[in-house]
Structures are given as C-alpha cells and as structure tokens.
Scaffold this motif. Sequence first.
Motif, PDB file in Angstrom:
ATOM      1  N   ILE A   1      52.628  58.029  26.986  1.00 29.22           N
ATOM      2  CA  ILE A   1      53.040  56.385  27.174  1.00 29.22           C
ATOM      3  C   ILE A   1      51.909  55.744  27.170  1.00 29.22           C
ATOM      4  O   ILE A   1      50.922  56.218  28.073  1.00 29.22           O
ATOM      5  CB  ILE A   1      54.032  56.410  28.292  1.00 29.22           C
ATOM      6  CG1 ILE A   1      55.209  57.104  28.318  1.00 29.22           C
ATOM      7  CG2 ILE A   1      54.338  54.934  28.602  1.00 29.22           C
ATOM      8  CD1 ILE A   1      55.872  57.307  29.322  1.00 29.22           C
ATOM      9  N   VAL A   2      51.437  54.838  26.394  1.00 28.67           N
ATOM     10  CA  VAL A   2      50.379  53.925  26.452  1.00 28.67           C
ATOM     11  C   VAL A   2      50.570  52.515  27.017  1.00 28.67           C
ATOM     12  O   VAL A   2      51.541  52.001  26.701  1.00 28.67           O
ATOM     13  CB  VAL A   2      49.671  53.901  25.147  1.00 28.67           C
ATOM     14  CG1 VAL A   2      49.251  55.292  24.570  1.00 28.67           C
ATOM     15  CG2 VAL A   2      50.236  53.100  24.095  1.00 28.67           C
ATOM     16  N   SER A   3      49.722  52.252  27.896  1.00 31.38           N
ATOM     17  CA  SER A   3      50.187  50.899  28.568  1.00 31.38           C
ATOM     18  C   SER A   3      48.814  49.964  28.711  1.00 31.38           C
ATOM     19  O   SER A   3      47.635  50.683  28.765  1.00 31.38           O
ATOM     20  CB  SER A   3      50.527  51.117  30.081  1.00 31.38           C
ATOM     21  OG  SER A   3      51.579  51.860  30.000  1.00 31.38           O
ATOM     22  N   TRP A   4      48.871  48.845  28.886  1.00 35.59           N
ATOM     23  CA  TRP A   4      47.577  48.127  29.330  1.00 35.59           C
ATOM     24  C   TRP A   4      47.902  47.314  30.815  1.00 35.59           C
ATOM     25  O   TRP A   4      49.046  46.925  31.059  1.00 35.59           O
ATOM     26  CB  TRP A   4      47.427  47.036  28.470  1.00 35.59           C
ATOM     27  CG  TRP A   4      46.681  47.371  27.110  1.00 35.59           C
ATOM     28  CD1 TRP A   4      47.471  47.910  26.002  1.00 35.59           C
ATOM     29  CD2 TRP A   4      45.384  47.734  26.670  1.00 35.59           C
ATOM     30  NE1 TRP A   4      46.523  48.293  25.157  1.00 35.59           N
ATOM     31  CE2 TRP A   4      45.317  48.076  25.669  1.00 35.59           C
ATOM     32  CE3 TRP A   4      44.098  47.458  27.517  1.00 35.59           C
ATOM     33  CZ2 TRP A   4      44.041  48.362  24.811  1.00 35.59           C
ATOM     34  CZ3 TRP A   4      42.912  47.871  27.083  1.00 35.59           C
ATOM     35  CH2 TRP A   4      43.086  48.250  25.569  1.00 35.59           C
TER      36      TRP A   4
ATOM     37  N   TYR B   1      42.708  47.076  31.734  1.00 30.40           N
ATOM     38  CA  TYR B   1      42.611  48.605  31.609  1.00 30.40           C
ATOM     39  C   TYR B   1      43.559  49.356  30.652  1.00 30.40           C
ATOM     40  O   TYR B   1      44.723  48.769  30.815  1.00 30.40           O
ATOM     41  CB  TYR B   1      42.677  49.224  33.212  1.00 30.40           C
ATOM     42  CG  TYR B   1      41.625  48.772  34.225  1.00 30.40           C
ATOM     43  CD1 TYR B   1      41.905  47.597  34.922  1.00 30.40           C
ATOM     44  CD2 TYR B   1      40.619  49.598  34.383  1.00 30.40           C
ATOM     45  CE1 TYR B   1      40.984  47.107  35.827  1.00 30.40           C
ATOM     46  CE2 TYR B   1      39.601  49.072  35.189  1.00 30.40           C
ATOM     47  CZ  TYR B   1      39.695  47.950  35.970  1.00 30.40           C
ATOM     48  OH  TYR B   1      38.956  47.229  36.985  1.00 30.40           O
ATOM     49  N   CYS B   2      43.334  50.194  30.036  1.00 33.10           N
ATOM     50  CA  CYS B   2      44.212  50.926  29.383  1.00 33.10           C
ATOM     51  C   CYS B   2      44.554  52.160  30.070  1.00 33.10           C
ATOM     52  O   CYS B   2      43.779  52.766  30.751  1.00 33.10           O
ATOM     53  CB  CYS B   2      43.613  51.273  27.842  1.00 33.10           C
ATOM     54  SG  CYS B   2      42.108  52.476  27.692  1.00 33.10           S
ATOM     55  N   ASN B   3      45.762  52.698  29.816  1.00 28.72           N
ATOM     56  CA  ASN B   3      46.298  53.859  30.501  1.00 28.72           C
ATOM     57  C   ASN B   3      46.983  54.800  29.479  1.00 28.72           C
ATOM     58  O   ASN B   3      47.724  54.182  28.748  1.00 28.72           O
ATOM     59  CB  ASN B   3      47.163  53.453  31.711  1.00 28.72           C
ATOM     60  CG  ASN B   3      47.720  54.511  32.268  1.00 28.72           C
ATOM     61  OD1 ASN B   3      48.808  54.976  31.804  1.00 28.72           O
ATOM     62  ND2 ASN B   3      47.071  55.049  33.475  1.00 28.72           N
ATOM     63  N   ALA B   4      46.849  55.972  29.521  1.00 31.86           N
ATOM     64  CA  ALA B   4      47.776  56.943  28.840  1.00 31.86           C
ATOM     65  C   ALA B   4      48.321  57.919  29.807  1.00 31.86           C
ATOM     66  O   ALA B   4      47.533  58.596  30.432  1.00 31.86           O
ATOM     67  CB  ALA B   4      47.068  57.544  27.790  1.00 31.86           C
ATOM     68  N   GLN B   5      49.692  58.099  29.828  1.00 36.20           N
ATOM     69  CA  GLN B   5      50.270  59.083  30.598  1.00 36.20           C
ATOM     70  C   GLN B   5      51.232  59.803  29.879  1.00 36.20           C
ATOM     71  O   GLN B   5      51.976  59.409  29.012  1.00 36.20           O
ATOM     72  CB  GLN B   5      51.079  58.341  31.949  1.00 36.20           C
ATOM     73  CG  GLN B   5      51.881  59.182  32.485  1.00 36.20           C
ATOM     74  CD  GLN B   5      52.653  58.637  33.668  1.00 36.20           C
ATOM     75  OE1 GLN B   5      53.568  57.405  33.378  1.00 36.20           O
ATOM     76  NE2 GLN B   5      52.501  58.777  34.935  1.00 36.20           N
TER      77      GLN B   5
END
Length: 118
Positions: free
Chosen positions: A33-36, A95-99
């Motif tokens: 799951i990719v998020s900003w 910030y980018c985030n990958a979970q």
Amino acid sequence: QVQLVQSGGGLVQSGGSLRLSCAASGFTLNNYIVSWYRQAPGKERELVAVLRPAGGQTNYADSVKGRFTISKDSVTNAMYLQMSSLIPDDTAVYYCNAQHLFTSIEYWGQGTQVTVSS
C-alpha cells in the motif's frame, strides 16, 4: 539497501503544479500500500493519498480531492504524487510511505519540502 528516496518538491506559486517522486530500492512496490503524507509547521502529519495494490483503489484527503493524483509505476518501481492547483495551505513537508499488504512492514521516504507562495 532497502529505502525510499524522494525527489521533486520545491517552491511554486499558488495555482501551479508539482510532481513528487518516490523511488523504492532494495524491494519492489508490488503488494505494498503506497501513501503520501504531509506535515505542515506546528501541525500533525496527515494522510494525503493512498493507493492500494489490489484493484488500485485510491483515497484522498478531502482537502486535496480533485487536485492531487497518486500513482505507482512497476517499471520504475516508484510512486508519484501529481499536485495541481496548489494553494498556500498545501505548504508542508511531504513524505512517501510503503506498507506491505500482508506483513505491515513499512518504509518511509526522507521527506521533501513543498512551499506554495500566494
């Protein structure tokens, strides 16, 4: 080295556009799951946009709906945030985030400043 490396951002006038990039290294973004997120001075970090791997469902904060678009590219192994019609309230560190969808292991980018002048 497993990491997310951000690029893009900077200073833009109100009404302008910017694209943020976030490249993954040491792992692939499949099944993530990719998020900003963004954090403005004196405020808590807030979720801006999410893209889920199964079906490609996206969700956006109300404040950015219709102006921001999150995407992911399996060839470049990167995620993107296209921002348009920017307003001063969009000023923040992004910030980018990958979970990982199954293990919940997550990675963060280093953050990039976006400043929108009025």
